[in-house]
Design a protein around this motif. Structure first.
Motif, PDB file in Angstrom:
ATOM      1  N   ALA A  61      -1.515   6.344  -4.380  1.00  0.00           N
ATOM      2  CA  ALA A  61      -2.958   6.180  -4.596  1.00  0.00           C
ATOM      3  C   ALA A  61      -3.616   7.531  -4.861  1.00  0.00           C
ATOM      4  CB  ALA A  61      -3.600   5.519  -3.378  1.00  0.00           C
ATOM      5  N   PRO A 112       0.832  -1.220   0.000  1.00  0.00           N
ATOM      6  CA  PRO A 112       0.000   0.000   0.000  1.00  0.00           C
ATOM      7  C   PRO A 112       0.858   1.259   0.000  1.00  0.00           C
ATOM      8  CG  PRO A 112      -0.851  -1.610   1.558  1.00  0.00           C
ATOM      9  CD  PRO A 112       0.468  -2.137   1.105  1.00  0.00           C
ATOM     10  N   ALA A 132      -7.454   2.295  -5.272  1.00  0.00           N
ATOM     11  CA  ALA A 132      -8.146   1.700  -4.129  1.00  0.00           C
ATOM     12  C   ALA A 132      -7.305   0.588  -3.505  1.00  0.00           C
ATOM     13  CB  ALA A 132      -9.499   1.149  -4.582  1.00  0.00           C
ATOM     14  N   ARG A 190     -10.421   3.751   0.457  1.00  0.00           N
ATOM     15  CA  ARG A 190     -10.444   2.580  -0.426  1.00  0.00           C
ATOM     16  C   ARG A 190     -11.859   2.343  -0.952  1.00  0.00           C
ATOM     17  NH1 ARG A 190      -8.968  -0.917   2.971  1.00  0.00           N
ATOM     18  NH2 ARG A 190      -6.734  -0.824   2.529  1.00  0.00           N
ATOM     19  N   ASP A 241      -9.484   2.726   5.015  1.00  0.00           N
ATOM     20  CA  ASP A 241     -10.629   1.934   4.556  1.00  0.00           C
ATOM     21  C   ASP A 241     -11.677   2.796   3.853  1.00  0.00           C
ATOM     22  OD1 ASP A 241      -9.508  -0.359   5.504  1.00  0.00           O
ATOM     23  OD2 ASP A 241     -10.611  -0.363   7.402  1.00  0.00           O
ATOM     24  N   SER A 281      -4.638   1.976  -1.311  1.00  0.00           N
ATOM     25  CA  SER A 281      -5.076   2.857  -0.228  1.00  0.00           C
ATOM     26  C   SER A 281      -4.810   2.232   1.132  1.00  0.00           C
ATOM     27  CB  SER A 281      -6.565   3.167  -0.370  1.00  0.00           C
ATOM     28  OG  SER A 281      -6.831   3.796  -1.604  1.00  0.00           O
TER      29      SER A 281
END
Length: 916
Positions: A377, A372, A401, A410, A407, A404
């Motif tokens: 992102a 991530p 997403a 995302r 949460d 990311s």
């Protein structure tokens, strides 16, 4: 090489009936004493082995003779004659040549041919070799030599399975393709038996990922848990289970040089930032290969001569493609992670520079990311904007997403990716991305996307509720999508035929949030449906005038709808054509079926039925491609209306049935109204006014089963004609009066040029005989101003029919002749036939098209044919007389002549004759 001496009974083969028929034909020739050969070729996973095993099993079960069967072992590929050794070791009895003598000393191709013919002399022999491309070269050459010389009388059949035809040129070959959609779905049903109900989104994703490859589908479905199949647990990404198929594809590249492997990896990685199926940029690959240290001569040999990469790469102009999509995935799958990331970083560096769009480089960096990365992102999300295509933006947002760390972010990015996939016309992908949103609904975004998807392929009532909910959630922070949601809810209510729900959705649109054209459209539609027609029409005209400078597809589609409500049908056609051009130029693809449907409907209103049919057929294909069955339902209704004019009757019935089948479950009242009207119009053309009246009555009368509020009045002229011609005018006088009264009020409000003529025609049908002629003349005067052959011809037909019924046959011939010519000019076949029958009944000779020797009525006159068909359907003489506007005595006279001409004595015999 390990021989396979036992072949187990295979599973049922799906979608391979044609291939099985070819194998059965080869077996039949073998049993008859002949021989032959067949090469089955396909990429890995398409069922080549299953077909070979089925052929062996069927042959053994019939006990036709011995079988030699071997599957290649790639580890023995360098051992000379190891393939033939394995094949001969599979024999169940003694051989003229011991298999052990083959290894080392070898066997000549001629010796193998003699050996096989010798075995076939005793009993028919079936030889099957699987994965022959992995045999040693000597065995492959000997087998190819022998197979080319087995023919009539040899009693030996050879079936060879291979990845390609290398080494077996000149032999009959059958290349397997992917399974079709129906076969793939049936296989998935079998694979998931006992797992409970499979979630539709999961099902769609499995079918999409497998792309018709049965082995791949088996691997994917076998790795999912029951909870994942049922949609209770999120799917893993990427989906597991493809490893064996990818390894099999990658195995074909094992003999290539390290430099070629590097170039293949560069080509595979370079497609990551390209649209699906677009391939890689050859210039980028040349630069990347040079940066990676590959020699220029090697790059030229591989990129400009496909044989340099063993056929893995194919060049088309400035683009380079893999010969099979799974081969590209296999190259990425086999590459070590570190090397793969280095290639992506190299490509990202080459794609970064002044003036270069940021998205391609960011996608490559996302592919190189080890985990991530919130910053990357965010950069991807910021770059996934217009003018990049919706599909590219969806892919970039999905990558954002996945990178990311938060949460909520995302979920929001997966939702945005789903919306872009929807706009690109990929509804399956959109639903799969929505399924990854998880427990974070991302405000009203997810309900909005679900509602818009339901607008295309779900019950209209569900779409309306979902979009109203989404609008309420989006209102505080996203005014643009709030507007889209409310317009979508209004569209769903329109499809339902619920005027109150339509007004409710439109009145929720905040005036301050709309531009001037949109505000005029909103206010105008609300005023029209609220009964303030003059004010509403003035506002809609302003909206229509402003559209002259518009290029936005949504604004043009609204302007086209405003033109249809006003009745300015020619302007609706012009605006619809502009809307279609805008959608094709700017997108989104999701709007293409709607644009084609609106244009086709406008062309129907004008009377250009052939053009309406062409646009509706294109729209139907677009609706299927973009996963919008509701749009397909509306387009089937348009096609039914077109066929009710042009014919044949079977096409009208088929399209109407398809429209009604889709309209019922999803509550599409407008489509159902148009489809029913189309069938009734075809009944009128065929001389069945009673059936037409029965269909149209519920549509035009007030009550709970009435037709769509915006289209039912269009069917009133047909209803009046059907009731009068069927002799039911006295019985339905009140209903007729109510329908004509409402049609009269609408005539005063609309600017549709055909409507005044249709109203005058209705009054002519209902008037006393001595007054009818004046009304017909008025109707024809209106037609002269409005244009359009079909509606004018219908008026002329009814006028001539009225004159003939009053025994004024000489006067009737003129309008009937004009009607026939006009119907023929606009390709209205059934209507031309009806006009021709009336003209002949008026005493004028008309050429009769050759009916062909297969028609038992071909020798009868057209009037006799019409009477015979009506009687065969069970109509009485009086009912036939009403249909054809003749007297019962005339029917009786013609019927006696029909019986004499056909050599029959009863109505029952006539019905049986026509049934045959």
């Amino acid at each position: 090489m390990t021989p396979s001496t036992t072949v187990h009974s295979p599973f049922r083969l799906y979608g391979r009936s044609g291939e099985l028929a070819v194998l059965d034909a080869l077996s039949s020739r073998l049993r008859a004493g002949d021989g032959g050969a067949l090469v089955l070729t396909s990429p890995p996973g398409l069922g080549r082995t299953a077909l070979l095993r089925r052929a062996v099993t069927d042959y053994r079960e019939r006990r036709d003779g011995p079988v030699l069967y071997a599957a290649a072992a790639p580890t023995e590929q360098r051992l000379p004659y190891s393939g033939l050794h394995a094949l001969l070791c599979s024999a169940t009895g003694p051989l003229p040549l011991a298999p052990d003598r083959i290894l080392g000393s070898g066997i000549t191709p001629g010796g193998l041919l003699g050996l096989l013919k010798g075995l076939g002399a005793e009993q028919p022999l079936l030889v099957c070799v699987d994965d022959a491309h992995a045999w040693d070269p000597d065995s492959r050459a000997a087998l190819g030599f022998a197979a080319r010389r087995l023919g009539a009388g040899s009693r030996v059949a050879v079936v060879i399975g291979a990845a390609d035809e290398t080494g077996f040129a000149g032999l009959p070959a059958l290349r397997l393709g992917p399974l079709d959609d129906d076969a793939t779905a049936a296989l998935l049903d079998r694979l998931t038996e006992g797992a409970g109900e499979v979630d539709p989104v999961v099902r769609s994703e499995l079918l999409r990922e497998a792309a018709g490859n049965p082995r791949l589908l088996t691997g994917l479905a076998g790795r999912l848990t029951p909870d994942q199949l049922a949609g209770r647990t999120a799917l893993p990404y990427p989906l597991p289970g493809a490893e064996s198929v990818l390894d099999a594809h990658a195995a074909h590249l094992d003999g290539l040089s390290p430099d070629t492997h590097t170039l293949l990896l560069l080509a595979a990685a370079a497609e990551e930032h390209e649209p699906e199926g677009a391939g890689a940029d050859a210039a980028l690959l040349l630069r990347a290969g040079a940066r990676a240290g590959l020699a220029t001569a090697h790059l030229d040999r591989v990129l400009f001569a496909p044989t340099g990469s063993a056929g893995a790469l194919q060049r088309a102009g400035s683009r380079v493609h893999f010969s099979h999509p799974l081969l590209r995935r296999a190259v990425l799958h086999r590459a070590p992670p570190g090397r793969r990331r280095a290639v992506h970083e190299l490509l990202a560096t080459l794609l970064t520079g002044p003036g270069a769009p940021p998205l391609p480089a960011l996608v490559q960096r996302a592919c190189a990311a080890p985990g991530p990365d919130a910053a990357l992102a965010g950069q991807l999300e910021a770059a996934a904007v217009a003018p990049r295509p919706h599909a590219e933006r969806s892919a970039a947002l999905a990558r954002a997403a996945a990178l990311s760390t938060d949460d909520a972010r995302r979920a929001a990015r997966f939702t945005a990716a789903a919306d872009q996939a929807r706009l690109a016309g990929d509804t399956g992908r959109a639903r799969a991305l929505l399924a990854r949103v998880g427990a974070h609904p991302a405000g009203g975004g997810a309900p909005y996307v679900r509602g818009m998807l339901a607008l295309g392929d779900g019950p209209a009532a569900d779409a309306r509720e979902a979009l109203l909910t989404a609008a309420a959630l989006l209102a505080p922070h996203d005014p643009h999508r709030t507007l889209d949601a409310l317009f979508g809810a209004a569209e769903a209510a329109w499809d339902l035929g619920d005027a109150i729900a339509y007004l409710d959705a439109m009145t929720r649109i905040p005036v301050v949030a709309t531009d001037r054209a949109m505000a005029q459209y909103r206010a105008g539609m609300c005023a029209v449906l609220g009964g303030h027609t003059d004010r509403g029409h003035a506002l809609l005209r302003c909206c229509l005038d402003r559209s002259d400078r518009a290029d936005d597809p949504g604004e043009l589609l609204r302007a086209g709808a405003a033109a249809l409500v006003l009745g300015e049908v020619e302007e609706a056609c012009r605006t619809g054509a502009r809307a279609l051009a805008a959608v094709r130029t700017r997108g989104p693809d999701a709007l293409l079926p709607r644009a084609l449907e609106q244009l086709a409907y406008a062309e129907l209103r004008v009377g250009r039925h052939a053009r309406a049919r062409a646009h509706a057929l294109e729209g139907l294909h677009a609706a299927r491609r973009t996963g919008q069955p509701n749009a397909a339902t509306h387009l089937h209704a348009v096609l039914a209306l077109s066929a009710s004019v042009e014919g044949p009757a079977e096409a009208c019935a088929a399209h109407a049935d398809a429209a009604l089948a889709g309209a019922g479950p999803h509550g599409l009242t407008q489509a159902a109204t148009l489809a029913t009207w189309a069938v009734a119009r075809a009944d009128l053309a065929a001389g069945r006014p009673g059936e037409a009246a029965a269909r149209l009555g519920p549509l035009v009368r007030p009550g709970p089963r009435t037709g769509h509020f915006a289209t039912r009045l269009l069917a009133v002229p047909c209803y009046v004609e059907a009731v009068v011609l069927s002799g039911r005018a006295d019985n339905e006088a009140e209903e007729l009066a109510c329908a004509v009264r409402e049609f009269t009020l609408w005539t005063a409000r609309t600017t549709d040029p055909q409507v005044p003529a249709q109203l005058a025609r209705c009054r002519a049908l209902l008037a006393p005989p001595e007054e009818a002629a004046a009304w017909y003349e008025e109707a024809l005067a209106h037609h002269d101003r409005a244009g359009g052959d079909f509606e004018r011809a219908r008026t002329q037909l009814l006028h001539g029919q009225s004159l003939r019924r009053r025994r004024r046959t000489r006067e009737a011939r003129g309008p009937l002749r004009d009607a026939l010519v006009a119907f023929e000019r606009c390709s209205a076949r059934a209507w031309a036939d009806r006009a021709g029958g009336e003209l002949r009944a008026a005493g004028e000779a008309v050429d009769v098209p050759d009916q062909g020797s297969g028609d038992p009525l071909a020798g009868l006159t057209p009037q006799q044919q019409r009477i015979a068909r009506c009687v065969a359907e069970g109509a009485t003489n009086r009912e036939v007389a009403v249909r054809l506007s003749v007297s019962p005595r005339t029917v009786d006279h013609h019927l006696r002549n029909v019986f004499a001409a056909l050599g029959i004595r009863s109505r029952t015999e006539l019905a049986r004759l026509l049934d045959r």
